[in-house]
Design an enzyme around this catalytic site. Structure first.
Site, PDB file in Angstrom:
ATOM      1  N   HIS A  33       0.834  -1.197   0.000  1.00 14.24           N
ATOM      2  CA  HIS A  33       0.000   0.000   0.000  1.00 14.24           C
ATOM      3  C   HIS A  33       0.875   1.256   0.000  1.00 14.24           C
ATOM      4  O   HIS A  33       0.366   2.369   0.117  1.00 14.24           O
ATOM      5  CB  HIS A  33      -0.902   0.030   1.232  1.00 14.24           C
ATOM      6  CG  HIS A  33      -1.947  -1.052   1.250  1.00 14.24           C
ATOM      7  ND1 HIS A  33      -2.862  -1.207   0.243  1.00 14.24           N
ATOM      8  CD2 HIS A  33      -2.209  -2.031   2.150  1.00 14.24           C
ATOM      9  CE1 HIS A  33      -3.657  -2.234   0.523  1.00 14.24           C
ATOM     10  NE2 HIS A  33      -3.272  -2.752   1.670  1.00 14.24           N
ATOM     11  N   ARG A  55      -9.585   2.912  -6.780  1.00 15.57           N
ATOM     12  CA  ARG A  55     -11.029   2.992  -6.977  1.00 15.57           C
ATOM     13  C   ARG A  55     -11.519   4.366  -6.545  1.00 15.57           C
ATOM     14  O   ARG A  55     -10.761   5.156  -5.994  1.00 15.57           O
ATOM     15  CB  ARG A  55     -11.746   1.876  -6.218  1.00 15.57           C
ATOM     16  CG  ARG A  55     -11.665   1.993  -4.711  1.00 15.57           C
ATOM     17  CD  ARG A  55     -12.191   0.774  -3.981  1.00 15.57           C
ATOM     18  NE  ARG A  55     -13.581   0.463  -4.311  1.00 15.57           N
ATOM     19  CZ  ARG A  55     -14.321  -0.420  -3.625  1.00 15.57           C
ATOM     20  NH1 ARG A  55     -13.795  -1.057  -2.577  1.00 15.57           N
ATOM     21  NH2 ARG A  55     -15.569  -0.668  -3.968  1.00 15.57           N
ATOM     22  N   SER A  63     -14.948   1.534   2.361  1.00 17.22           N
ATOM     23  CA  SER A  63     -14.256   0.262   2.536  1.00 17.22           C
ATOM     24  C   SER A  63     -13.291   0.325   3.722  1.00 17.22           C
ATOM     25  O   SER A  63     -13.253  -0.585   4.562  1.00 17.22           O
ATOM     26  CB  SER A  63     -13.487  -0.101   1.257  1.00 17.22           C
ATOM     27  OG  SER A  63     -12.783  -1.305   1.416  1.00 17.22           O
ATOM     28  N   TYR A 117     -10.552  -0.013 -10.377  1.00 17.19           N
ATOM     29  CA  TYR A 117     -11.391  -1.145  -9.983  1.00 17.19           C
ATOM     30  C   TYR A 117     -12.700  -1.149 -10.767  1.00 17.19           C
ATOM     31  O   TYR A 117     -13.176  -2.197 -11.214  1.00 17.19           O
ATOM     32  CB  TYR A 117     -11.673  -1.065  -8.478  1.00 17.19           C
ATOM     33  CG  TYR A 117     -12.520  -2.190  -7.938  1.00 17.19           C
ATOM     34  CD1 TYR A 117     -11.983  -3.470  -7.791  1.00 17.19           C
ATOM     35  CD2 TYR A 117     -13.851  -1.983  -7.569  1.00 17.19           C
ATOM     36  CE1 TYR A 117     -12.752  -4.514  -7.287  1.00 17.19           C
ATOM     37  CE2 TYR A 117     -14.623  -3.020  -7.073  1.00 17.19           C
ATOM     38  CZ  TYR A 117     -14.070  -4.269  -6.927  1.00 17.19           C
ATOM     39  OH  TYR A 117     -14.826  -5.306  -6.436  1.00 17.19           O
ATOM     40  N   LYS A 187     -18.010  -6.386   0.314  1.00 21.31           N
ATOM     41  CA  LYS A 187     -18.982  -6.423  -0.783  1.00 21.31           C
ATOM     42  C   LYS A 187     -18.329  -6.405  -2.154  1.00 21.31           C
ATOM     43  O   LYS A 187     -18.776  -7.080  -3.074  1.00 21.31           O
ATOM     44  CB  LYS A 187     -19.942  -5.235  -0.674  1.00 21.31           C
ATOM     45  CG  LYS A 187     -20.949  -5.319   0.454  1.00 21.31           C
ATOM     46  CD  LYS A 187     -21.921  -4.151   0.355  1.00 21.31           C
ATOM     47  CE  LYS A 187     -23.001  -4.239   1.405  1.00 21.31           C
ATOM     48  NZ  LYS A 187     -23.965  -3.113   1.293  1.00 21.31           N
TER      49      LYS A 187
END
Length: 223
Positions: A33, A55, A63, A117, A187
């Site tokens: 990251h 994203r 998230s 994404y 999700k």
């Protein structure tokens, strides 16, 4: 996962010198990251290929909020949002993080592949083939005809990975911090921020994103 694809942060937390990539037998794969400007010098010097996936920052926030809540609930969503907007994050402001790799991909497109994404979800086949080309392993016409691209997409899908026993049981450790494996899968949906951010919160983040990305040529869709 850490055994197969080492986490660059692991070396930092364990105070272990990062290996000289030129001495390792190829291929070698790492994940991180780290912002582009914080990558270990051996990574920069090696001229290895870098794939960056980002994203929509609004979904990034949601998230991250649920991930942090699963790890150690402490702040409310409003408090976390305030920190996020101020850029107070472990890896720095999300817009700086994204722009760092975006600019690197423009400067060195053969070395840095910038992916969204949302694009991967909408046209998985195109982007899987793009990734294969980038890493020097393009699909042959025969492999495409045999459905290999589709099989890889199915194998790597959120639905498949989130339901694997290896990803549902146990924990991963990075330094002194342990993460339940099931917290890495929630999700995987585009636009879930609409279920958690107020109109005022979304508008504020939109204005920040517009300001930070202005002139970069980089945009994100909301759905």
């Amino acid at each position: 996962m850490l055994e197969l694809v080492p986490f660059l942060e692991f070396y930092l937390h364990q105070n272990i010198p990062f290996p000289n990539l030129d001495t390792l037998s190829p291929p070698h794969l790492f994940h991180t990251h780290f912002p582009f400007t914080s990558l270990p010098q051996p990574v920069i010097d090696s001229q290895c290929r870098i794939v960056y996936i980002c994203r929509n920052p609004k979904d990034v926030f949601v998230s991250f909020f649920f991930f942090s809540q699963a790890k150690s609930p402490s702040l409310s969503i409003e408090e976390e949002f305030e920190q996020f907007c101020k850029g107070v994050r472990v890896y720095g402001p999300v817009w700086d993080h994204i722009l760092g790799y975006w600019k690197a991909s423009l400067d060195s497109p053969k070395r840095v592949l910038f992916m969204k994404y949302e694009d991967l979800k909408r046209d998985s086949s195109f982007h899987v083939k793009e990734l294969a080309e980038f890493i020097g392993c393009p699909f042959s016409p025969e492999e495409e005809t045999q459905g290999l691209v589709h099989e890889i997409i199915k194998l790597c899908s959120f639905e498949n990975l989130s339901n694997l026993k290896a990803n549902k049981i146990g924990a991963l450790s990075v330094g002194d911090v342990r993460f339940r494996k099931d917290t890495f899968f929630r999700k995987g949906e585009i636009g879930d921020w609409k279920n958690h951010l107020t109109a005022e919160m979304a508008d504020r983040l939109d204005r920040i994103i517009e300001e930070k990305f202005k002139g970069s040529g980089l945009t994100f869709s909301d759905s």
